[in-house]
Design an enzyme around this catalytic site. Sequence first.
Site, PDB file in Angstrom:
ATOM      1  N   ARG A  43       0.852  -1.191   0.000  1.00  0.00           N
ATOM      2  CA  ARG A  43       0.000   0.000   0.000  1.00  0.00           C
ATOM      3  C   ARG A  43       0.886   1.238   0.000  1.00  0.00           C
ATOM      4  NH1 ARG A  43      -2.523   3.695   3.467  1.00  0.00           N
ATOM      5  NH2 ARG A  43      -4.746   4.089   3.063  1.00  0.00           N
ATOM      6  N   SER A 112     -11.542  -2.757   3.302  1.00  0.00           N
ATOM      7  CA  SER A 112     -11.517  -1.852   4.451  1.00  0.00           C
ATOM      8  C   SER A 112     -12.953  -1.475   4.829  1.00  0.00           C
ATOM      9  CB  SER A 112     -10.729  -0.587   4.118  1.00  0.00           C
ATOM     10  OG  SER A 112      -9.388  -0.892   3.830  1.00  0.00           O
ATOM     11  N   LYS A 141      -4.197   6.620  10.294  1.00  0.00           N
ATOM     12  CA  LYS A 141      -5.628   6.577  10.013  1.00  0.00           C
ATOM     13  C   LYS A 141      -6.367   7.801  10.545  1.00  0.00           C
ATOM     14  CE  LYS A 141      -5.503   2.624   7.944  1.00  0.00           C
ATOM     15  NZ  LYS A 141      -5.784   2.535   6.503  1.00  0.00           N
TER      16      LYS A 141
END
Length: 213
Positions: A43, A112, A141
Site C-alpha cells: 500500500r 476496508s 488513520k
Amino acid sequence: MSRRAVDFSLYLITDRRALPPGRRLEDVVRAACAGGVGAVQLREKDLSPRELYPLACRLREVTAAGGAHLLINDRVDLALAVEADGVHLGGQSLPTALARRLLGPEKLIGVSTHHPDEIHAASRDGADFVTFGPVYATPSKAAYGPPQGLDALRAAGRNAPLPVFALGGITAEQVPELRAAGARGIALIRAILGADDARQAARSFREAYRLHP
C-alpha cells in the site's frame, strides 16, 4: 457463498514513511515474515504504477520465500501482473463484486470497513476478510476520524459472516482485549515497520495472539 480460507492472523500493511532511516521496505518485510506475518498488503499510494510494479515484483519474491500472502492495495491489474495472492479494496476502489469477477475465485480479497453494514456488504460481494478500524488512535488513520474503540469492534464482529481484522494503533499488550472483542486477526503498520527489529516485533504479536484465544 464459498470463500477462500483465511489462514493468517497477522496482516502487515506497508508504508515506506514508517521505516527507520536507511531501511529498505523489502528487507523489513522479509524480517517481518520471518517473525510470523502471514500476509502483506503493498500500500504505497504515492507511487505511480510504473514505480509500483518493480516494488511489487520484489515483494512477491520476498513473501513467496517467506511463506506469506501478497495483496496489492486497490490495483487489480497490478495484482494480476505480478501474480499476487489478491487485492485489498478501499472506499474508492473498484466494487468488490467486480474485482471478484476479474480475479476469479482463487484470489484473496480484503476490504476496508468502518461499520457493520459494510462488513455484510463486503461478504455478499465476494470478499474473504475485512479490516475494521481504526480501533485506537493512530497517525496513519487520522483522516478516517476518531478511533472507533472496542465497543464498535465488538459490534462489528458480532455475527460477522467473514473474518474481521482489527486495525489502528495496536500494541501487543492490546491483543487480548481485541480477541475478546471478536477480532479474528490483527492488521499492523508502524508497530512492525517502525520497529528496530521487525522480526522480533512480529514475533511478539504472533505470540500474544497465540497465547490469548
